[in-house]
Scaffold this motif. Structure first.
Motif, PDB file in Angstrom:
ATOM      1  N   ALA A  44       6.937  34.227  35.561  1.00 38.73           N
ATOM      2  CA  ALA A  44       7.054  35.587  34.679  1.00 38.73           C
ATOM      3  C   ALA A  44       7.965  36.502  35.399  1.00 38.73           C
ATOM      4  O   ALA A  44       8.102  36.325  36.523  1.00 38.73           O
ATOM      5  N   MET A  45       8.374  37.498  34.619  1.00 38.73           N
ATOM      6  CA  MET A  45       9.360  38.391  35.080  1.00 38.73           C
ATOM      7  C   MET A  45       8.876  39.850  34.065  1.00 38.73           C
ATOM      8  O   MET A  45       8.599  39.628  33.097  1.00 38.73           O
ATOM      9  N   LEU A  46       8.828  40.943  34.909  1.00 40.14           N
ATOM     10  CA  LEU A  46       8.671  42.295  34.257  1.00 40.14           C
ATOM     11  C   LEU A  46       9.704  43.309  34.615  1.00 40.14           C
ATOM     12  O   LEU A  46      10.278  43.035  35.839  1.00 40.14           O
ATOM     13  N   SER A  47       9.827  44.204  33.829  1.00 40.90           N
ATOM     14  CA  SER A  47      10.884  45.200  34.237  1.00 40.90           C
ATOM     15  C   SER A  47      10.217  46.142  34.981  1.00 40.90           C
ATOM     16  O   SER A  47       8.867  46.668  34.757  1.00 40.90           O
ATOM     17  N   HIS A  48      10.911  46.865  36.012  1.00 41.25           N
ATOM     18  CA  HIS A  48      10.369  47.970  36.861  1.00 41.25           C
ATOM     19  C   HIS A  48      11.435  48.975  37.004  1.00 41.25           C
ATOM     20  O   HIS A  48      12.738  48.502  37.611  1.00 41.25           O
ATOM     21  N   PRO A  49      11.147  49.999  36.841  1.00 41.00           N
ATOM     22  CA  PRO A  49      12.338  51.090  36.578  1.00 41.00           C
ATOM     23  C   PRO A  49      13.152  51.342  37.875  1.00 41.00           C
ATOM     24  O   PRO A  49      14.363  51.484  37.804  1.00 41.00           O
ATOM     25  N   TYR A  50      12.585  51.138  38.631  1.00 42.00           N
ATOM     26  CA  TYR A  50      13.354  51.559  40.273  1.00 42.00           C
ATOM     27  C   TYR A  50      12.970  50.556  41.089  1.00 42.00           C
ATOM     28  O   TYR A  50      11.908  49.491  40.828  1.00 42.00           O
ATOM     29  N   PRO A  51      13.671  50.191  42.211  1.00 41.86           N
ATOM     30  CA  PRO A  51      13.216  49.018  43.010  1.00 41.86           C
ATOM     31  C   PRO A  51      11.799  49.163  43.482  1.00 41.86           C
ATOM     32  O   PRO A  51      11.573  50.353  43.904  1.00 41.86           O
ATOM     33  N   THR A  52      11.241  48.101  43.702  1.00 41.87           N
ATOM     34  CA  THR A  52       9.968  48.113  44.348  1.00 41.87           C
ATOM     35  C   THR A  52      10.023  48.261  45.928  1.00 41.87           C
ATOM     36  O   THR A  52      10.681  47.515  46.511  1.00 41.87           O
ATOM     37  N   THR A  53       9.492  49.464  46.257  1.00 41.38           N
ATOM     38  CA  THR A  53       9.446  49.668  47.734  1.00 41.38           C
ATOM     39  C   THR A  53       8.228  48.727  48.602  1.00 41.38           C
ATOM     40  O   THR A  53       8.498  48.491  49.852  1.00 41.38           O
ATOM     41  N   LYS A  54       7.390  48.180  47.871  1.00 45.28           N
ATOM     42  CA  LYS A  54       6.476  47.218  48.289  1.00 45.28           C
ATOM     43  C   LYS A  54       5.701  46.462  47.104  1.00 45.28           C
ATOM     44  O   LYS A  54       5.488  47.249  45.960  1.00 45.28           O
ATOM     45  N   ILE A  55       5.559  45.005  47.383  1.00 49.10           N
ATOM     46  CA  ILE A  55       4.624  44.583  46.269  1.00 49.10           C
ATOM     47  C   ILE A  55       3.729  43.848  47.234  1.00 49.10           C
ATOM     48  O   ILE A  55       3.648  43.450  48.259  1.00 49.10           O
ATOM     49  N   MET A  56       2.351  43.692  46.688  1.00 49.10           N
ATOM     50  CA  MET A  56       1.286  43.171  47.194  1.00 49.10           C
ATOM     51  C   MET A  56       0.243  42.792  46.325  1.00 49.10           C
ATOM     52  O   MET A  56       0.030  43.355  45.267  1.00 49.10           O
ATOM     53  N   PHE A  57      -0.258  41.231  46.301  1.00 51.86           N
ATOM     54  CA  PHE A  57      -1.194  40.686  45.765  1.00 51.86           C
ATOM     55  C   PHE A  57      -2.506  41.326  46.153  1.00 51.86           C
ATOM     56  O   PHE A  57      -2.740  41.723  47.207  1.00 51.86           O
ATOM     57  N   ASN A  58      -3.473  41.277  45.250  1.00 52.26           N
ATOM     58  CA  ASN A  58      -4.861  41.752  45.541  1.00 52.26           C
ATOM     59  C   ASN A  58      -5.248  40.773  46.770  1.00 52.26           C
ATOM     60  O   ASN A  58      -5.263  39.671  46.393  1.00 52.26           O
TER      61      ASN A  58
END
Length: 318
Positions: A44-58
């Motif tokens: 899957a892919m989603l649009s994110h307006p700015y770069p993610t400074t961090k990603i984290m799964f629950n």
């Protein structure tokens, strides 16, 4: 640039990856190992307006929802919906956007965040406006916002294990590591400061032994390990890199192993059981094809580490 492993037992070898494009057209992609083909595939892919400074799964096992959080301009919470009716693949849908700046159209960019491992609905975000905000995800409410540093806050991390759900630490452009207790936010403890107040960029709490923190200094090839019981002095320094270190992660299964990676294209694993000491020889090393921006150590599969460089992700088997 952004990189995270899923911690769900029923979703082995699932990662979320974030792009870094200097425009408002970034993406977050969900990738999953296809066991039959022994390769990773885009799910899957989603649009994110700015770069993610961090990603984290629950980090909590929630079998009703598979949640991912991201920071950039705002904190966003996404739900992974399995088995989309057309493609059969998962789909990522945004559940909520958390904005504590209700009175203005502008926002101070968020530099990082952390999910509380004791309380599933608590997340803390750090910002360039010197603040840390503690959010209640379910109530969509900022529980508190405090001025945490004299300058920009670059990272925040909740304590582990016996430290309980209330303790968190942060680093920032003022060159300090500060510890807070949510029950007594009027006071903080400075546990480390760099000489000359050189900014500290990242913070990683030892997963097995919460007495130890690791931190990265801006443009430095060294990693400092701090014992919170002995503030002000580094318990150990890792000095084997020849260029700036960009990422650090403790082993999920061992209190004395830590991985570092940086601009010298090297990913190192260190044995820090001999603290205090200045270590210059890692026990394992890997050379990538370009500067390594990010690394993450899998909690579900502790013999696997993911690194990110250029437009590639590689899985390293320890």
């Amino acid at each position: 640039y952004g990189l995270a492993w899923s911690e769900r037992e029923d979703r082995p070898f699932r990662l979320a990856v974030g792009s870094f494009v200097e425009e408002d057209s970034n993406k977050v992609e969900l990738i999953q190992l296809n066991d039959a083909k022994t390769k990773f595939e885009s799910q899957a892919m989603l649009s994110h307006p700015y770069p993610t400074t961090k990603i984290m799964f629950n980090p909590h096992q929630d079998f009703d929802r598979d949640l991912v959080a991201t920071t950039g301009d705002y904190l966003r919470l996404w739900n992974i919906v399995e088995g989309h009716e057309l493609s059969g693949k998962p789909k990522m849908k945004m559940l909520k956007l958390y904005n504590n700046n209700r009175n203005t159209e502008f926002c101070a960019p968020l530099t990082s965040f952390d999910w509380n491992r004791h309380e599933a609905n608590i997340v803390a975000t750090s910002s360039i406006d010197t603040t840390i905000t503690v959010w209640d995800l379910e109530r969509e409410k900022a529980l508190t916002q405090l001025i945490a540093h004299d300058k920009e806050v670059y990272d925040v991390s909740f304590g582990r294990g016996a430290l309980g759900p209330h303790v968190f630490a942060s680093v920032g452009a003022d060159g300090s590591i500060r510890m807070f207790d949510r029950r007594q936010l009027k006071h903080s403890t400075i546990v480390f400061e760099t000489q000359g107040n050189v900014p500290l960029l990242r913070l990683s709490w030892n997963i097995q032994d919460p007495n130890y923190l690791a931190t990265i200094t801006m443009d430095s090839p060294e990693v400092s390990i701090i014992d919170i019981r002995v503030p002000s002095l580094a318990a150990a320094r890792l000095g084997g890199h020849s260029a700036a270190v960009n990422s650090v992660a403790w082993a999920p299964h061992s209190s004395c192993h830590i991985c570092t990676a940086g601009d010298d294209r090297q990913a190192y694993i260190w044995d820090v059981s001999s603290m205090p000491a200045t270590l210059t020889e890692p026990i394992l090393c890997y050379t990538a094809d370009a500067e390594i921006n990010q690394l993450q150590w899998s909690a579900q599969h502790p013999d696997w580490i993911a690194i990110a460089y250029n437009d590639q992700i590689q899985m390293l088997h320890v």
